[in-house]
Design a protein around this motif. Structure first.
Motif, PDB file in Angstrom:
ATOM      1  N   ASN A 333       3.769   6.819   9.524  1.00 30.15           N
ATOM      2  CA  ASN A 333       4.796   6.298   8.337  1.00 30.15           C
ATOM      3  C   ASN A 333       5.638   6.291   8.717  1.00 30.15           C
ATOM      4  OD1 ASN A 333       6.254   4.946   6.605  1.00 30.15           O
ATOM      5  ND2 ASN A 333       5.039   4.900   4.930  1.00 30.15           N
ATOM      6  N   ASP A 368      -3.463   6.139   6.669  1.00 28.90           N
ATOM      7  CA  ASP A 368      -2.980   5.194   5.969  1.00 28.90           C
ATOM      8  C   ASP A 368      -1.607   4.722   7.158  1.00 28.90           C
ATOM      9  OD1 ASP A 368      -2.042   3.254   3.540  1.00 28.90           O
ATOM     10  OD2 ASP A 368      -0.090   4.734   4.147  1.00 28.90           O
ATOM     11  N   ASN A 370       0.580   2.403   8.260  1.00 25.59           N
ATOM     12  CA  ASN A 370       2.251   1.781   7.847  1.00 25.59           C
ATOM     13  C   ASN A 370       2.836   1.499   9.440  1.00 25.59           C
ATOM     14  OD1 ASN A 370       5.005   1.663   7.192  1.00 25.59           O
ATOM     15  ND2 ASN A 370       4.666   1.489   4.537  1.00 25.59           N
ATOM     16  N   ASP A 400      -2.086  -0.073   5.479  1.00 25.92           N
ATOM     17  CA  ASP A 400      -0.474  -1.134   4.423  1.00 25.92           C
ATOM     18  C   ASP A 400      -0.048  -1.886   4.895  1.00 25.92           C
ATOM     19  OD1 ASP A 400       1.112  -0.945   2.630  1.00 25.92           O
ATOM     20  OD2 ASP A 400       2.349   1.285   2.904  1.00 25.92           O
TER      21      ASP A 400
END
Length: 785
Positions: A333, A368, A370, A400
């Motif tokens: 992220n 995840d 991102n 995401d």
């Protein structure tokens, strides 16, 4: 045929599919011509083969269109006749189908399915084709078959889950209503050629817009039965199965299958008891095998007991069942990381892959992903990222991605079953996300909010309940939904008890949940302690998973304790226990670390010793990890690619400029165009310090001899995937001996086995690590030039 009609047929009784055509065509005098070309050159043979299967009692005929796609027909030199070949295959089948008056089709005829298979041009990262190209190839053939009047389409002998997805997408571009039967081929352990388990196959196909899921080829009915049972336990859709007529045997001249009709038919009750709705026969079978199936089944009704609908997140090679708590790594992220965001905008994936790899080693079960500020990113970056993660990490992904076009690119490219993170309960947002997972598969994180975040747990549950009605109406099973109860920053005065109450309500309703744990402590000191304390309480209330930092030792320790207290055991994925730093660096793709370790070793040892005794031994250890299924094919290939440039550098330091153990010449035999197995072997051998010369696929014995005379290899490796071409291994070995070429010959591929290898007087290996070990053993016994 309408899909509703097809489903009703499957409820009435088990349908009998026909048997093999290749061996039948040969018996009828095809002369070895590719089966699809017989539609043009010898329609009489095709017509007679169909007739024999109808007379045997087959309810379903497969049109003689198995390889009639543009990529295969281009290899045959007749791509311009694609429409004609497919049309004739269907017309001849329909003609034969009408000779039956008591069949399941219109006016009592037999059904005709358009038959489709792998192009053998795998999508990246294991091949060079793009998903868009493969979708177009399958759409083109499907269009021709639909125009010709097939009742349904069947995808057979698919060995790569991503290519199978491309085929389904391509068909649905053409026709949204035609029934689809989707098959894959597995070995005795339940793994596909590129390492997908039968359970992952089931989870992926359960989501996609296909009507029947099944298995065919590779194994006889005895060996395929336990794999089929696993499939039946893992999905709820109707099932189809086509075993081979036993294992292939080669007598030096021809390949035969010795399992007779009665022995073959003995297993039909077992398959029926497992819930098969369609049963047929594959390689080595004939009309007599189909007749035996008909005698033993009669008009029996399928006993389908739907497999459990599990919430499984899956990559190509690994899966996580969300009945066990899931750690979803949060660190890919770029928020508050401008350098990372700049990398992505420049097209670099270095930090993304580093963060992914580290979290996998720390014990995350899902990653995840991102991409930060998405308006600055191009679709090409998204595709490249998904391909790179497929190649370098076995962990399932949570995507995401909020820009619909970019999310669609990621879902199309992903080979497994992803988690889409996330959708609000607001109608338009939810409709967009549901449409995407309905088409491409996957699970969805549903935020407990619409346009704004409700203040109370009751209001959040009410919003979720309304959205669940929309989800059900869209045909999406509740097992594919995780609800985010929304945890907000306590530093901003938000009450975490609302989140905990919402989790309790969701758990009581049997709804899975997840949340972004770090949001809780945003802007606060001692974040690790705050997050850990809350997580323990959330788990006690029934939280199913959390998007969190697996690299936080305090958090992971508290998590382990919380799970132990709640479940009596810890269900966390273990962090990597590989101790050897060189092996870890190779598996992580850390070329700089590998180079540093090698340079340190060069201070005390020669380049040859470092190449063979240090780097070579590390690759041997990786091969053993692969054999034990502790790592998967992407890891093996990635480690090999990481090692290769280091081997090359060491070679340059050896006196004479070459430290390789030997020169290996690789080829896929004449008539066979399957080359992924050969390519894998080549990559692994290069990583083991061998010089590899790959001369391609469909290589005649004479061509192998010509190159061998010129390049003088120490070892020749031959691949034969098809039973119809395995004899070329023996022919090639005989010709090499006749020409006095003194080198070792080894062989592998789906059609090879130890017995055939002994008959051909060649070495045998079934996978890359075995080939590496065999070649190393042969290095000590190389022929004298």
């Amino acid at each position: 045929m309408e899909r509703g009609q097809f489903a009703e047929l499957l409820r009435k009784r088990i349908l009998i599919l026909d048997g093999a055509y290749g061996t039948l065509f040969q018996k009828m005098g095809s002369g070895g011509m590719p089966g699809e070309l017989l539609n043009l050159e010898r329609p009489d043979i095709v017509r007679q083969a169909y007739k024999l299967y109808v007379e045997a009692g087959a309810d379903i005929l497969l049109a003689n269109t198995f390889q009639a796609n543009s990529l295969k027909l281009r290899e045959f030199g007749v791509v311009e006749r694609l429409e004609e070949i497919n049309r004739l295959g269907v017309e001849l089948a329909l003609e034969a189908a009408k000779t039956r008056s008591d069949g399941p089709g219109p006016q009592g005829r037999a059904l005709v399915f358009g038959d489709m298979t792998s192009t053998t041009h795998f999508p990246a990262p294991f091949g060079h084709a793009s998903m868009q190209e493969l979708e177009a190839v399958y759409a083109q053939q499907a269009s021709a078959l639909v125009r010709a009047g097939v009742d349904a389409l069947i995808l057979e002998t698919m060995t790569d889950i991503k290519e199978l997805k491309a085929a389904v997408y391509g068909i649905r571009r053409v026709d949204g209503a035609i029934p689809i039967v989707a098959h894959m081929t597995f070995d005795e352990s339940g793994l596909s050629l590129t390492g997908t388990t039968v359970e992952i196959f089931a989870a992926v196909m359960q989501d996609l817009d296909v009507d029947v899921i099944g298995l065919n080829c590779s194994l006889g009915p005895d060996a395929l039965l336990p794999i089929f049972k696993r499939l039946a336990e893992s999905c709820s859709k109707p099932l189809c199965v086509e075993p081979n007529a036993g294992a292939p045997e080669f007598d030096g001249e021809k390949t035969s299958y010795r399992m007779g009709p009665e022995d073959f038919g003995r297993y039909v009750e077992d398959y029926a008891d497992c819930g098969a709705s369609i049963i047929g026969a594959c390689c080595g079978s004939g009309p007599e095998h189909v007749a035996a199936l008909c005698r033993m089944l009669g008009s029996r009704v399928a006993r389908r007991k739907n497999g459990e609908q599990k919430t499984i997140l899956a990559s190509r090679n690994a899966a996580h069942d969300l009945r066990e708590f899931c750690v979803i790594g949060e660190r890919v992220n770029p928020a508050s990381r401008p350098a990372f965001q700049a990398e992505l905008e420049a097209g670099s994936l270095d930090t993304l892959l580093k963060d992914a790899q580290e979290q996998a080693e720390e014990g995350a079960s899902v990653l995840d992903i991102n991409f930060g500020v998405e308006k600055t990113l191009r679709p090409e970056l998204i595709r490249a990222a998904v391909q790179a993660l497929d190649k370098r990490s076995s962990l399932p992904l949570s995507l995401d991605i909020q820009t619909p076009e970019l999310l669609e690119e990621a879902l199309r490219e992903y080979p497994g079953r992803a988690l889409v993170n996330s959708s609000s309960c607001e109608a338009d947002d939810l409709a967009r996300k549901l449409a995407l997972i309905k088409r491409y598969g996957g699970c969805l994180v549903l935020l407990a909010m619409a346009r704004k975040i409700p203040d109370s747990a009751a209001e959040r549950i009410q919003v979720v309940q309304k959205a669940m009605e929309t989800i059900k109406a869209a045909g999406i099973c509740r097992s594919r939904i995780l609800v985010d109860p929304l945890v907000l920053s306590i530093g901003a005065g938000k009450d975490p008890q609302v989140t905990l109450e919402t989790i309790s309500e969701l758990s009581c309703a049997g709804v899975l949940s997840t949340l972004g744990l770090s949001n809780l402590s945003f802007g606060m000191p001692d974040r690790s302690s705050i997050n850990s304390a809350f997580l323990a309480q959330a788990i006690a209330r029934g939280l199913s998973s959390a998007i969190m930092n697996p690299g936080d030792p305090v958090l992971m320790s508290v998590l382990k304790g919380a799970l132990l207290i709640k479940n009596g055991r810890s269900t966390l994925k273990a962090a990597s226990d590989i101790q050897d730093p060189l092996v870890r660096a190779l598996l992580s793709g850390k070329g700089k670390d590998v180079g540093r370790i090698v340079d340190e070793a060069l201070l005390a040892r020669s380049a040859l010793e470092v190449s063979q005794d240090i780097l070579g031994r590390a690759m041997e250890e990786i091969g053993l990890l692969y054999e034990k299924k502790r790592i998967f094919l992407p890891h093996l290939l990635f480690a090999a690619e990481t090692a290769f440039p280091i081997f090359e550098r060491l070679n340059a330091k050896v006196e004479g400029g070459q430290s390789s153990r030997a020169r290996v010449l690789l080829a896929t035999v004449e008539g066979d165009v399957h080359d992924i197995g050969k390519n894998i072997i080549g990559t692994v051998l290069r990583s083991g310090g061998f010089e590899v010369i790959d001369i391609g696929k469909d290589v005649s014995p004479e061509a192998v001899v010509k190159v061998a005379l010129e390049l003088k290899p120490d070892i020749i490796g031959l691949s034969a995937m098809m039973t119809t071409t395995v004899g070329k291994v023996g022919e090639t070995k005989a010709l090499l001996s006749e020409r006095g070429i003194a080198c070792h010959v080894i062989a592998g591929g789906a059609s090879m086995n130890p017995s055939l290898a002994t008959r051909f007087d060649v070495g045998y290996s079934s996978n890359g690590s075995e080939a590496l070990a065999l070649c190393k053993s042969l290095c000590g016994n190389l022929p004298k030039s």
